[in-house]
Write a protein that holds these residues in place. Sequence first.
Motif, PDB file in Angstrom:
ATOM      1  N   UNK A 201       0.911  -1.233   0.058  1.00  0.00           N
ATOM      2  CA  UNK A 201       0.204  -0.145  -0.063  1.00  0.00           C
ATOM      3  C   UNK A 201       0.906   1.244  -0.062  1.00  0.00           C
ATOM      4  N   UNK A 202       0.564   2.163  -0.913  1.00  0.00           N
ATOM      5  CA  UNK A 202       1.504   3.363  -1.091  1.00  0.00           C
ATOM      6  C   UNK A 202       0.775   4.371  -0.190  1.00  0.00           C
ATOM      7  N   UNK A 203       1.529   4.982   0.849  1.00  0.00           N
ATOM      8  CA  UNK A 203       0.913   5.860   1.776  1.00  0.00           C
ATOM      9  C   UNK A 203       0.923   7.376   1.361  1.00  0.00           C
ATOM     10  N   UNK A 204       0.040   8.293   1.133  1.00  0.00           N
ATOM     11  CA  UNK A 204       0.054   9.140   0.503  1.00  0.00           C
ATOM     12  C   UNK A 204       1.030  10.602   1.110  1.00  0.00           C
ATOM     13  N   UNK A 205       1.168  10.395   2.259  1.00  0.00           N
ATOM     14  CA  UNK A 205       2.142  11.664   2.961  1.00  0.00           C
ATOM     15  C   UNK A 205       2.945  11.040   3.781  1.00  0.00           C
ATOM     16  N   UNK A 206       3.844   9.905   3.519  1.00  0.00           N
ATOM     17  CA  UNK A 206       4.568   9.413   4.364  1.00  0.00           C
ATOM     18  C   UNK A 206       5.671  10.124   4.765  1.00  0.00           C
ATOM     19  N   UNK A 207       6.229   9.710   6.016  1.00  0.00           N
ATOM     20  CA  UNK A 207       7.846  10.256   6.510  1.00  0.00           C
ATOM     21  C   UNK A 207       8.772   8.921   6.320  1.00  0.00           C
ATOM     22  N   UNK A 208       9.835   9.191   5.722  1.00  0.00           N
ATOM     23  CA  UNK A 208      10.725   7.938   5.948  1.00  0.00           C
ATOM     24  C   UNK A 208      11.916   8.213   6.937  1.00  0.00           C
ATOM     25  N   UNK A 209      11.832   7.371   7.955  1.00  0.00           N
ATOM     26  CA  UNK A 209      12.524   7.536   9.155  1.00  0.00           C
ATOM     27  C   UNK A 209      13.296   6.349   9.410  1.00  0.00           C
ATOM     28  N   UNK A 210      14.623   6.409   9.481  1.00  0.00           N
ATOM     29  CA  UNK A 210      15.415   5.107   9.636  1.00  0.00           C
ATOM     30  C   UNK A 210      16.096   5.228  11.232  1.00  0.00           C
ATOM     31  N   UNK A 211      16.456   4.063  11.703  1.00  0.00           N
ATOM     32  CA  UNK A 211      17.129   3.847  13.048  1.00  0.00           C
ATOM     33  C   UNK A 211      18.705   3.285  12.671  1.00  0.00           C
ATOM     34  N   UNK A 212      19.392   3.790  13.282  1.00  0.00           N
ATOM     35  CA  UNK A 212      20.647   3.382  13.296  1.00  0.00           C
ATOM     36  C   UNK A 212      20.890   2.141  14.402  1.00  0.00           C
ATOM     37  N   UNK A 213      21.067   1.063  14.037  1.00  0.00           N
ATOM     38  CA  UNK A 213      21.476  -0.044  15.060  1.00  0.00           C
ATOM     39  C   UNK A 213      22.674  -0.501  14.871  1.00  0.00           C
ATOM     40  N   UNK A 214      23.329  -1.240  16.047  1.00  0.00           N
ATOM     41  CA  UNK A 214      24.562  -1.478  16.263  1.00  0.00           C
ATOM     42  C   UNK A 214      24.539  -2.894  17.329  1.00  0.00           C
ATOM     43  N   UNK A 215      25.251  -3.936  16.773  1.00  0.00           N
ATOM     44  CA  UNK A 215      25.222  -5.023  17.617  1.00  0.00           C
ATOM     45  C   UNK A 215      26.731  -5.587  17.524  1.00  0.00           C
ATOM     46  N   UNK A 216      26.930  -6.494  18.668  1.00  0.00           N
ATOM     47  CA  UNK A 216      28.163  -7.159  18.596  1.00  0.00           C
ATOM     48  C   UNK A 216      28.172  -8.637  18.774  1.00  0.00           C
TER      49      UNK A 216
END
Length: 675
Positions: A201-216
């Motif tokens: 589904x294509x959202x009409x007014x979406x924001x693109x937010x990404x989270x930086x993760x790090x694992x060891x």
Amino acid sequence: MFSKILIANRGEIACRVAATCRRLGIRTVAVYSDADADARHVAFCDEAVHIGGAAARDSYLRADHIIEMAKEAGAQAIHPGYGFLSENEAFAEACAAAGLVFIGPPASAIHAMGSKSAAKQLMEKAAVPLVPGYHGEDQGPALLRREADRIGYPVLLKASAGGGGKGMRVVESGDAFEAALASVKREASASFGDDKVLVEKYLTRPRHIEIQVFADTHGNCVYLFERDCSVQRRHQKVLEEAPAPGMTEARRRAMGEAAVAAAKAVGYVGAGTVEFIANQDGSFYFMEMNTRLQVEHPVTEMITGQDLVEWQLRVAAGEALPLTQDQLRIDGHALEARIYAENPDKQFLPSTGTLRFLRTPPAVQFMRGEDVHGPAGIRIDAGVREGDTISPFYDPMIAKLIVWGKDRDEALARMRQALASYHVVGLSTNVAFLQRLVSSQAFRTADLDTGLIERNEKVLFPPPAPVGLEVIALAVAALFDREARERRIDAADQHSPWTHGGAWRLNGGVSRTLRFGYGEQVLEVTLSTNERGSTLIYADQAAPFACTCQADDIRINLGTRRAHGQVHADGETFHVFYAGRHVSLAWLDPLAHAGETESEGGKLTAPMPGKVIAVMVEAGSTVTRGTPLLVMEAMKMEHTISAPVDGVVSEVLYRVGEQVVEGAQLLAFEGKSGA
């Protein structure tokens, strides 16, 4: 810790990785193709090895050869950067089999997240929110169409193995589905070797937010907060910032914990990015996980004071994460602008050519900790220098311009100032577009969504502004200064009358009229000089004129008005940089022989170098304006050549699979009379 690593990439990311290695005392080995023999990253690293031809498949995608070169060079590990082999599970496995450390996640994690469809199914089990869609294995066109009808239009078709905005189309109705599906599959196959798609589904007014993760490898996993990457063109990011405007602590924690859950679900190790699509109401859905360092990682470094490449190296060497979640803090605000060789006024078509002139604001290549609080607050990550060539073989990025401020307003002010000081001559760039973008009301007020550029088209793509008196005066000053320097035949004697090129005459004044080409216009300016001084006459304006020139730096006096700018001459074209604007004025030398003007009336030419991947017409075809005639592929993107008016295709000059150069005639076309 490693003593030597090979960087299996090029350009700015290779330089970026090498900068951290140099600080940590780790030797670096660069790899380069035929096209990159003199590239900046080759000179920046301690050693360099040649790996093949200009095309990526003949060089940067030759996994076995790169591993062989790493072993011969005595490297202990390989850093893949981003793009190319960075998310290739077979490459990660081959590195391990060869006794080399792959500075990235385990092959199993790459595999789990490599297919967008499989990743969505995995995230569903991990209770990570998902956008409604179809992520199944059945790729029958009829089934995909039924699923799109069920989800409801508009839908987004997306390459399952994709990334970087390639292999994506928004479909507004069922009637457009078949053509869009064929295009996405072609682009997906060409870019990723896999034509599977998913439907969402294509959202009409979406924001693109990404989270930086790090694992060891010790069971620790943290999130280093979020980045807002909503400002995009053709599904590719243009501006990124951290933290996301309007983000509440509760929502940040919810998204961060969901990202950590996604990473843990696949046994992740190293740097990764979990991307979410967010509604304006605050709800968010998992999109995908990028199992590598992101292009936009510098904004996270700027607000946390951490070196993410150093974290990658330490984790790959078996160390624990440097900090716990409770120890991580957000400090200030950061913005990143991607400076591309492209023409925004021609739908962001990539541009190729030589960086004949390059001037940038004062900056450093990397900032960490206290460095971001310096007076400049500007960082530039670049893989090119003045004189380098932007070729059609790779991504047309020139640099990443990153700024830091104590808050978003200060960061915006620094970005505007930095962009005004970024001067490029030799090819088209998006610098002027970025200036309009960061100054627009929508961006200034953080009214963000992925359709921001389209919604503000009139503001961001205005008609060419008139050339003001100051700009034309700077060009005149530069032209006269060049002529004076060319006339100096006795430079050893500064008092010789032949050393000076002034307009003084014994018995009176002199007047000279100059003409400059500006797009389709011809601008006329007259300089009159007599014993009382000089007067510049332009567009019904007259002003006293005087100037001081020091190389490209020019100061002019126009009566009570003063102006200061830079003018860079490239042949007979004078590039004027003044008040944050770049104006190209072509001097029309009256003594030069006018060349023949080739009419383009019956031609359709290639807007850039590329390959023909589809021809939709044949000789004799009658078409209407806007009918797709031919599809080119350049820099892994498709560009459709359409009929400019109603008419008849009289000849098709290229076949599918053939390479074409910029400006090559693709078809002969006869417009209908009156069309």
